[in-house]
Design a protein around this motif. Structure first.
Motif, PDB file in Angstrom:
ATOM      1  N   VAL A 298     -74.875 -20.136   5.961  1.00 16.27           N
ATOM      2  CA  VAL A 298     -73.929 -19.349   6.771  1.00 16.27           C
ATOM      3  C   VAL A 298     -74.618 -18.092   7.312  1.00 16.27           C
ATOM      4  CG1 VAL A 298     -71.829 -17.960   6.692  1.00 16.27           C
ATOM      5  CG2 VAL A 298     -71.867 -20.210   5.612  1.00 16.27           C
ATOM      6  N   GLY A 299     -75.359 -17.408   6.440  1.00 21.31           N
ATOM      7  CA  GLY A 299     -76.060 -16.208   6.870  1.00 21.31           C
ATOM      8  C   GLY A 299     -77.087 -16.489   7.957  1.00 21.31           C
ATOM      9  N   LEU A 300     -77.822 -17.608   7.807  1.00 19.20           N
ATOM     10  CA  LEU A 300     -78.837 -17.958   8.793  1.00 19.20           C
ATOM     11  C   LEU A 300     -78.220 -18.354  10.133  1.00 19.20           C
ATOM     12  CD1 LEU A 300     -81.429 -19.968   6.671  1.00 19.20           C
ATOM     13  CD2 LEU A 300     -81.762 -17.745   7.740  1.00 19.20           C
ATOM     14  N   VAL A 301     -77.169 -19.182  10.081  1.00 18.63           N
ATOM     15  CA  VAL A 301     -76.535 -19.626  11.325  1.00 18.63           C
ATOM     16  C   VAL A 301     -75.907 -18.453  12.071  1.00 18.63           C
ATOM     17  CG1 VAL A 301     -74.689 -21.044  12.287  1.00 18.63           C
ATOM     18  CG2 VAL A 301     -76.169 -21.988  10.525  1.00 18.63           C
ATOM     19  N   LEU A 302     -75.116 -17.640  11.346  1.00 18.47           N
ATOM     20  CA  LEU A 302     -74.496 -16.479  11.993  1.00 18.47           C
ATOM     21  C   LEU A 302     -75.553 -15.486  12.473  1.00 18.47           C
ATOM     22  CD1 LEU A 302     -71.414 -15.779   9.687  1.00 18.47           C
ATOM     23  CD2 LEU A 302     -71.449 -16.890  11.923  1.00 18.47           C
ATOM     24  N   GLY A 303     -76.571 -15.276  11.632  1.00 20.76           N
ATOM     25  CA  GLY A 303     -77.640 -14.371  12.029  1.00 20.76           C
ATOM     26  C   GLY A 303     -78.360 -14.867  13.273  1.00 20.76           C
ATOM     27  N   GLY A 304     -78.619 -16.195  13.324  1.00 18.73           N
ATOM     28  CA  GLY A 304     -79.269 -16.769  14.496  1.00 18.73           C
ATOM     29  C   GLY A 304     -78.440 -16.594  15.752  1.00 18.73           C
ATOM     30  N   GLU A 305     -77.123 -16.797  15.633  1.00 20.33           N
ATOM     31  CA  GLU A 305     -76.250 -16.626  16.802  1.00 20.33           C
ATOM     32  C   GLU A 305     -76.240 -15.170  17.275  1.00 20.33           C
ATOM     33  OE1 GLU A 305     -72.420 -18.104  15.808  1.00 20.33           O
ATOM     34  OE2 GLU A 305     -73.022 -20.211  15.838  1.00 20.33           O
ATOM     35  N   PHE A 306     -76.180 -14.238  16.336  1.00 15.77           N
ATOM     36  CA  PHE A 306     -76.195 -12.819  16.714  1.00 15.77           C
ATOM     37  C   PHE A 306     -77.528 -12.449  17.370  1.00 15.77           C
ATOM     38  CE2 PHE A 306     -72.923 -11.593  13.243  1.00 15.77           C
ATOM     39  CZ  PHE A 306     -71.884 -11.905  14.117  1.00 15.77           C
ATOM     40  N   ILE A 307     -78.616 -12.989  16.827  1.00 13.68           N
ATOM     41  CA  ILE A 307     -79.930 -12.704  17.403  1.00 13.68           C
ATOM     42  C   ILE A 307     -80.000 -13.216  18.838  1.00 13.68           C
ATOM     43  CG2 ILE A 307     -82.386 -13.297  17.272  1.00 13.68           C
ATOM     44  CD1 ILE A 307     -82.015 -13.299  14.187  1.00 13.68           C
ATOM     45  N   VAL A 308     -79.533 -14.451  19.044  1.00 13.54           N
ATOM     46  CA  VAL A 308     -79.558 -15.049  20.383  1.00 13.54           C
ATOM     47  C   VAL A 308     -78.671 -14.250  21.338  1.00 13.54           C
ATOM     48  CG1 VAL A 308     -78.904 -17.064  21.741  1.00 13.54           C
ATOM     49  CG2 VAL A 308     -80.149 -17.349  19.610  1.00 13.54           C
ATOM     50  N   ASP A 309     -77.463 -13.908  20.884  1.00 13.51           N
ATOM     51  CA  ASP A 309     -76.544 -13.160  21.753  1.00 13.51           C
ATOM     52  C   ASP A 309     -77.128 -11.801  22.125  1.00 13.51           C
ATOM     53  OD1 ASP A 309     -74.757 -15.218  21.682  1.00 13.51           O
ATOM     54  OD2 ASP A 309     -73.476 -14.343  20.126  1.00 13.51           O
ATOM     55  N   GLY A 310     -77.642 -11.101  21.132  1.00 11.83           N
ATOM     56  CA  GLY A 310     -78.194  -9.777  21.412  1.00 11.83           C
ATOM     57  C   GLY A 310     -79.420  -9.838  22.298  1.00 11.83           C
ATOM     58  N   ALA A 311     -80.345 -10.751  21.982  1.00 13.79           N
ATOM     59  CA  ALA A 311     -81.576 -10.859  22.767  1.00 13.79           C
ATOM     60  C   ALA A 311     -81.290 -11.357  24.182  1.00 13.79           C
ATOM     61  CB  ALA A 311     -82.561 -11.792  22.063  1.00 13.79           C
ATOM     62  N   SER A 312     -80.350 -12.313  24.306  1.00 16.49           N
ATOM     63  CA  SER A 312     -80.007 -12.831  25.637  1.00 16.49           C
ATOM     64  C   SER A 312     -79.367 -11.747  26.488  1.00 16.49           C
ATOM     65  CB  SER A 312     -79.057 -14.023  25.504  1.00 16.49           C
ATOM     66  OG  SER A 312     -79.685 -15.099  24.844  1.00 16.49           O
ATOM     67  N   GLY A 313     -78.512 -10.924  25.886  1.00 16.01           N
ATOM     68  CA  GLY A 313     -77.899  -9.828  26.627  1.00 16.01           C
ATOM     69  C   GLY A 313     -78.946  -8.856  27.150  1.00 16.01           C
ATOM     70  N   ILE A 314     -79.937  -8.549  26.291  1.00 17.71           N
ATOM     71  CA  ILE A 314     -81.009  -7.655  26.721  1.00 17.71           C
ATOM     72  C   ILE A 314     -81.828  -8.302  27.837  1.00 17.71           C
ATOM     73  CG2 ILE A 314     -83.144  -6.523  25.985  1.00 17.71           C
ATOM     74  CD1 ILE A 314     -81.869  -6.278  23.180  1.00 17.71           C
ATOM     75  N   ALA A 315     -82.123  -9.628  27.694  1.00 14.49           N
ATOM     76  CA  ALA A 315     -82.929 -10.329  28.694  1.00 14.49           C
ATOM     77  C   ALA A 315     -82.208 -10.424  30.035  1.00 14.49           C
ATOM     78  CB  ALA A 315     -83.280 -11.728  28.184  1.00 14.49           C
ATOM     79  N   HIS A 316     -80.887 -10.728  30.002  1.00 16.95           N
ATOM     80  CA  HIS A 316     -80.118 -10.805  31.248  1.00 16.95           C
ATOM     81  C   HIS A 316     -80.101  -9.452  31.962  1.00 16.95           C
ATOM     82  CE1 HIS A 316     -78.588 -14.859  31.540  1.00 16.95           C
ATOM     83  NE2 HIS A 316     -78.199 -14.851  30.275  1.00 16.95           N
TER      84      HIS A 316
END
Length: 334
Positions: free
Chosen positions: A199-217
């Motif tokens: 659960v920690g890895l999946v949620l952490g991965g989603e947060f990482i993707v969301d945060g990094a994608s927002g910065i990249a966009h």
């Protein structure tokens, strides 16, 4: 706000990785299963969930550039950055089963993507997509891989039982040798650790993707570049955290099982399911990533074939990290 989301994701991934490796190792010891098997099944499936979630969501939204870039970027990060970083921390001695079965299957998976997605060159027809039929082929390969893993687990358990019986019949020597082994967690606690870790890895991965994608966009990067350089490595961050945690416990089997299992599952499972939903065009610009994946995996396989001690040292680790760094620089320039 994106930076805060990114940091929260990193913390969740780090904590989840520790729990997952701890619980997975306990289960392996309890049932006498090699940790490489646990790594290529429980840990690999769990750490591949972010890739699957991103791909299914992207396919349903019709954004297949992100879906394929995610998998290819994730696999290259796994085989170059994760293995390279772990080797820099400490040399890894690879088991014969991993070198003779898991690594060749990982190479086959990388080749299959290139073959199935390049009809325009191989069949001289104007297609370069992964269709539903390709997805079914990928899932058939997945079944073969899981059958092998199941057989390996059963064989190892049987071998351990024979050794245990021999030790018991030999008197007190066998009992004394067992006293030095660390006692694994109770099964309920180990399972709880695995679930909480996933659960920690999946949620952490989603947060990482969301945060990094927002910065990249906000920087104006394209979906293909975001998939390769942001989402792919971001969804692989759970694999990195799990591998580093396993390496700190000197559990090489868990590291390689996690990395190779994740790469195999990303293609045969994640891409297979995604292709069932929607055809996935292989952007011809992504062929360079396909070829690098094939070349690096083949390099590791050939290196281990000619390396008698089956060890990946710091030199190989530095080479893998260098290759990944050159790939990042090339992608940004393109």
């Amino acid at each position: 706000m994106d930076i805060v989301i990114l940091l929260v994701g990193l913390l969740a991934a780090v904590y989840g990785a520790g729990l997952l490796v701890d619980g997975g190792s306990a289960i392996a010891k309890r049932y006498n299963i090699p940790t490489v098997v646990i790594g290529s099944t429980i840990v690999a499936f769990g750490t591949s969930m972010p890739e699957l979630a991103v791909n299914i969501s992207s396919a349903l939204e019709g954004n297949t550039d992100l879906a394929l870039g995610n998998v290819l970027g994730s696999n290259l990060f796994n085989i170059c950055a994760i293995v390279g970083i772990v080797c820099l921390l400490a040399p890894m001695t690879i088991s014969g089963e991993c070198a003779s079965h898991d690594l060749p299957m990982c190479l086959i998976a990388a080749i299959v993507v290139g073959v199935c997605g390049n009809q325009i060159y191989l069949d001289k027809i104007n297609y370069h997509e992964l269709f539903l039929s390709d997805g079914l082929v990928f899932l058939c390969f997945l079944i073969l891989f899981m059958r092998y893993v199941y057989g390996e687990a059963g064989s190892s358990t049987a071998d351990h039982s024979v050794a245990l019986e021999s030790g018991l019949s030999g008197g007190s020597g066998g009992a004394n040798s067992g006293d030095s082994e660390p006692v694994p967690h109770a099964m309920g606690k180990a399972i709880a650790f695995v679930i909480l870790g996933l659960v920690g890895l999946v949620l952490g991965g989603e947060f990482i993707v969301d945060g990094a994608s927002g910065i990249a966009h906000s920087m104006g990067l394209s979906d293909r570049v975001i998939g390769l350089l942001i989402v792919g490595p971001g969804t692989s961050f759970p694999e990195l955290m799990a591998s580093v945690a396993a390496a700190r416990r000197n559990d090489v089997g868990m590291v390689m099982g996690n990395v190779l299992g994740s790469n195999i599952l990303n293609i045969f499972f994640t891409l297979g399911l995604t292709a069932l939903i929607l055809p996935i065009p292989l952007d011809l610009a992504l062929n360079s990533v396909v070829l690098i994946n094939i070349a690096v995996t083949a390099l590791l396989l050939v290196y281990l074939i000619f390396r008698k001690d089956m060890t990946l040292g710091r030199g190989m680790g530095a080479l893998l990290v260098l290759i990944y760094g050159c790939y990042i620089a090339y992608s940004l320039l393109q």
